[in-house]
Scaffold this active site. Structure first.
Site, PDB file in Angstrom:
ATOM      1  N   GLU A 270      -1.579  48.815  27.309  1.00  0.00           N
ATOM      2  CA  GLU A 270      -2.705  47.935  27.657  1.00  0.00           C
ATOM      3  C   GLU A 270      -2.522  46.455  27.348  1.00  0.00           C
ATOM      4  O   GLU A 270      -3.498  45.734  27.183  1.00  0.00           O
ATOM      5  CB  GLU A 270      -4.001  48.439  26.994  1.00  0.00           C
TER       6      GLU A 270
HETATM    7  C1  BMA Z   1      -7.275  53.077  25.049  1.00  0.00           C
HETATM    8  C2  BMA Z   1      -6.158  53.398  24.109  1.00  0.00           C
HETATM    9  C3  BMA Z   1      -6.476  53.154  22.688  1.00  0.00           C
HETATM   10  C4  BMA Z   1      -7.900  53.410  22.354  1.00  0.00           C
HETATM   11  C5  BMA Z   1      -8.608  54.131  23.438  1.00  0.00           C
HETATM   12  C6  BMA Z   1     -10.067  54.314  23.187  1.00  0.00           C
HETATM   13  O1  BMA Z   1      -7.333  51.772  25.366  1.00  0.00           O
HETATM   14  O2  BMA Z   1      -5.003  52.798  24.544  1.00  0.00           O
HETATM   15  O3  BMA Z   1      -6.116  51.854  22.308  1.00  0.00           O
HETATM   16  O4  BMA Z   1      -7.970  54.127  21.175  1.00  0.00           O
HETATM   17  O5  BMA Z   1      -8.482  53.456  24.629  1.00  0.00           O
HETATM   18  O6  BMA Z   1     -10.771  53.095  23.190  1.00  0.00           O
END
Ligand code: BMA
Length: 824
Positions: free
Chosen positions: A422
């Site tokens: 991300e």
């Molecule tokens: C995504 C993941 C984590 C996070 C999850 C829940 O963005 O990559 O970084 O724990 O969502 O928010």
């Protein structure tokens, strides 16, 4: 080569103090303090808040070890540290050996000159990781972008050690992997690159060899490959210099397949280095023979994103993996194996090792190879901006990439190298407007689109590289796009959209989406006492790290279910909600498998007991979602596409051959009266979705709360799946007490439970007081007048009688208050 292990009993102290405490290697300060009874368990209540000083403190570990004349007789003695966490200085007999700055790097120093025959002392001084991180951060122009997750961007250590939106802030400090002396005189392997070339049904298995030598003269390298049939192929080569290769050809290879598509035969590969008759070094591997590619081809929707194994396009069914314990050295083989068995039991074939944790242990990848779980491997970067403009930081990263790519590239399970989690999306979504970040943005693109792939490709030309998850492979553009690449869809959880929003998403590969629940009540009890059993109590909010996550759960819960009557019902409803939400998404994406090539739900597991998106809690307990995964990831999946009054039944098959079965469907009252019914022969095409029937029922408004659609898929006499869809939200169904009856029988070491109900029993939960068991199915529907049979192991040491007494049963009806009006 002679080795001397330095693991086991050590002692440690807070730097600058005099009290040494017993410690253990591999291990860490938190777990050692806990074992010594010096801190309270950080997983209980809010104890974590009282151990924050540990990460802000410097620590020292030491031990004495005996060196034999034999060891000292070798030309060189190396100290090998497979994992130091993190900022460390290593000394032997009071003299500095070297320093470490990266948890993921293997450190190796020649130390013979510092050793003596007899007693020696090794010590490792660790700098406080929180302090180190803060000092580095303060000197940076720009800071992390996502304050809801831990900030550990300036130290090469698992980012989630600094807290995450599912995890505590417990930055581990210590020697977390093997540590040993290696003494050698003539030569050793410095690198082995195993590769497999498949050609015309044969496999050439080659090992590229690099040596470290301390003596002149030719050496011999031998390879022995033993197949699952016990036959061994051998070959050898003479090495005059420091590099060469050795290979065998497997004429009739048994191919390795992902779980669900075939078996996982593994070939034992032994590679030995010889000086005349003497073995200098040896390495062994278990290798699955297969081809793998990430197929990205233009098509009517854009560009595909499909993993292809042995020429067969795979629908990736899996989840995202986070570290299995906040204290990584506590993860036992048995625990890890249990998590894998649970993943395999739910037909998963891929795990994404998410970039906010660490490159996993050998044990982890051994299990992936053994069970047929493909690995989407992120590099360790997540949700933030890293100092990728800093030359020292890059040099540190380079060694990390070399070490880990070399370590993992031979794995049959390895499917993909992915740059980060991300970060590209972060730049696109939250960060691009901040002018001071412009340089860092350029550095980010340079690193993930040029530097990193250029490092990875020569080390491992055999696996695909992908710049970020999610990404469209076009820097910072359309990172979550629907035509190319992978996507993370969070609008249902973070954005509070209804579950139906999943059906508007058609990504090429869904690598993250999730919905939280509380863990099972038994798990809640490990961290919260009866006084805390309330969704908005201090402790229940303390064990919730996703902002106002408890409120998000309640919001969606009241869209779907009636107000729970008590805390235990709330726990149950939260799990049902999560299971229903994720089911809704996966069924839709699997029905569209010609367009979407995989779903990885967020997340498989937990690192401590907490409210989270996991389907397995910290103790490995199956939440309702995990049972749902067994159904929605089944090789032959039955699903009902409910659109208003129209009910369309689909069968989605991951089988490689066509499948035939029977579908019976009924429109029935909650009380079990059939209003309409039908039967269809199902011809499910291999690797495809098939719509079996579609009916518009035009149920009159006043009947919609008391009628459901029931679909049963059968294969011969066996029920393959039983699904129920309603015409009104669950909360509005006119459920009455289903009077569930369970007959228990013992069948060998198993129990059979025949569950029947007078009227629809929605989401039946079975359990035993005093025993944790996994049922063949749980949180399932029993239509009015039906009997559904499930099995489970008889708990160890139990009799049938005890099981009858200990059985707990409830269904949706039991989760809300029903005011009973008594007539006089
Ligand atoms: C995504 C993941 C984590 C996070 C999850 C829940 O963005 O990559 O970084 O724990 O969502 O928010």
């Amino acid at each position: 080569m002679k080795t001397l292990s330095l693991t086991g009993a050590w002692e440690f102290r807070q730097a600058g103090t005099t009290e040494w405490v017993k410690g253990h290697v591999p291990g860490g300060v938190h777990s050692d303090l806990l074992a010594a009874g010096k801190i309270a368990d950080p997983f209980v209540a809010d104890n974590e808040s009282r151990v924050q000083w540990i990460g802000k403190t410097d620590w020292e570990y030491r031990r004495v070890f005996q060196v034999s004349p034999d060891l000292m007789g070798e030309a060189t003695v190396f100290l090998n540290c497979d994992g130091l966490d993190t900022i460390a200085e290593v000394s032997v007999n009071g003299q500095k050996v070297g320093s470490a700055q990266n948890m993921f790097v293997t450190y190796r120093w020649e130390i013979k000159r510092l050793l003596k025959v007899g007693s020696n002392e090794i010590s490792v001084a660790f700098k406080a990781p929180v302090t180190y991180q803060a000092e580095r951060e303060a000197s940076r122009k720009a800071r992390g972008l996502n304050p809801t997750v831990g900030d550990g961007t300036n130290i090469r250590k698992a980012p989630c050690h600094f807290g995450w939106d599912w995890g505590p802030k417990l930055p581990v400090i210590g020697i977390w992997k093997d540590i040993r002396l290696e003494a050698c005189s003539t030569g050793r392997f410095s690198d082995i690159h195993l590769r497999q070339a498949h050609d015309n049904g044969k496999v050439n298995l080659s090992a590229g060899i690099s040596l470290e030598k301390w003596a002149k003269g030719d050496l011999t390298c031998k390879i022995a490959v033993t197949g699952p049939d016990g036959k061994t192929l051998r070959s050898e080569t003479r090495l005059a210099g420091e590099a060469g290769s050795v290979a065998v050809t497997v004429a009739d290879p048994l191919l390795w397949w992902p779980n669900g598509y075939g078996k996982q035969p593994l070939y034992e590969v032994a590679i030995t280095l010889w000086a005349g008759e003497r073995v200098l070094d040896s390495k062994s591997y278990k290798v699955g023979l297969r081809t793998i590619e990430l197929r990205r081809q233009p098509d009517e929707w854009g560009e595909s994103f499909t993993f292809v194994v042995n020429g067969l396009p795979i629908f990736a069914k899996g989840s995202d993996w986070i570290p299995a314990d906040s204290f990584p050295t506590r993860i036992t083989h048995a625990y890890l194996d249990g998590l894998f068995r649970s993943a395999v039991a739910t037909h998963q074939n891929m795990l994404r090792v998410w970039g906010g944790g660490f490159f996993e242990t050998e044990d982890f990848y051994d299990l992936c190879d053994a069970y047929g779980i493909l690995v989407w491997q992120d590099f360790v970067f997540a949700c933030s901006v890293y100092p990728l403009d800093d030359e020292d930081f890059l040099a540190n990263l380079h060694q990390e990439v070399i070490d880990n790519v070399r370590r993992l590239r031979h794995r049959a399970s390895l499917a993909l190298w992915c740059g980060n989690n991300e970060m590209e999306q972060g730049w696109e979504g939250w960060g691009s407007s901040r002018p001071e970040l412009a340089e860092l943005k350029k550095a980010d693109e340079r690193y993930f689109y040029h530097t990193l792939p250029e490092w990875v490709r020569p080390l491992d030309p055999d696996h695909a590289y992908w710049p970020s998850s999610p990404s469209s492979n076009t820097p910072f553009k359309d990172t979550n796009g629907q035509s190319k690449g992978d996507a993370h869809y969070w609008d249902v959880w973070h954005g509070r959209k209804p579950f139906t929003a999943y059906r508007a998403q058609f990504p090429r590969f869904m690598s993250e989406f999730g919905f939280q629940s509380l863990p099972p009540f038994e798990t809640v009890k490990t961290y919260a006492g009866p006084q805390d059993w309330n969704m908005t109590s201090y402790i229940m909010e303390y064990h919730q790290r996703s902002g106002s996550g408890n409120g998000l759960m309640i919001g969606q819960m009241t869209d779907t279910f009636r107000m729970p009557k008590d805390f235990e019902s709330l726990v149950y409803l939260s799990m049902m909600l999560q299971a229903e939400g994720i089911r809704y998404g996966v069924e839709h994406w699997r029905r569209n498998m010609d367009r979407i090539s995989g779903t990885l739900y967020w997340q498989l597991n937990d690192c401590w007991p907490v409210a989270s998106w996991a389907s397995l809690d910290y103790f490995g307990r199956w939440k309702a979602l995990h049972y749902a995964a067994k159904r929605f990831y089944a090789p032959v999946m039955l699903s009902i596409l409910d659109e208003g009054m129209r009910m369309s039944v689909h069968v989605t098959s991951d089988l490689t051959e066509d499948w035939e079965g029977t579908l019976t469907w009924q429109l029935m009252t909650l009380g079990g009266k059939t209003l309409k019914s039908g039967e269809e022969t199902v011809k499910a095409k291999a690797l495809a979705n098939t719509q079996v029937c579609s009916n518009d029922f035009e149920v009159p408004e006043e009947q919609r709360r008391e009628v459901v659609f029931v679909a049963e898929l059968r294969h011969g006499d066996d029920t393959v799946a039983l699904n129920v869809a309603a015409f009104a939200p669950n909360k509005h169904l006119t459920l009455v007490d289903p009077q569930i009856l369970v007959d228990l029988y013992q069948e060998g070491n198993n129990l059979r439970l025949d569950v029947s109900a007078h009227s629809l029993a929605r989401f039946v939960e079975l359990g035993f007081t005093g025993a944790d068991v996994v049922f063949s199915d749980n949180y399932f529907d029993v239509p009015g007048g039906w009997t559904v049979s499930v099995t489970c192991p008889l708990p160890e040491g139990w009799t049938l009688e005890r099981a009858r007494k200990g059985l707990k049963v409830k269904s949706l009806y039991d989760s809300f208050y029903v005011i009973k009006l008594h007539s006089a």
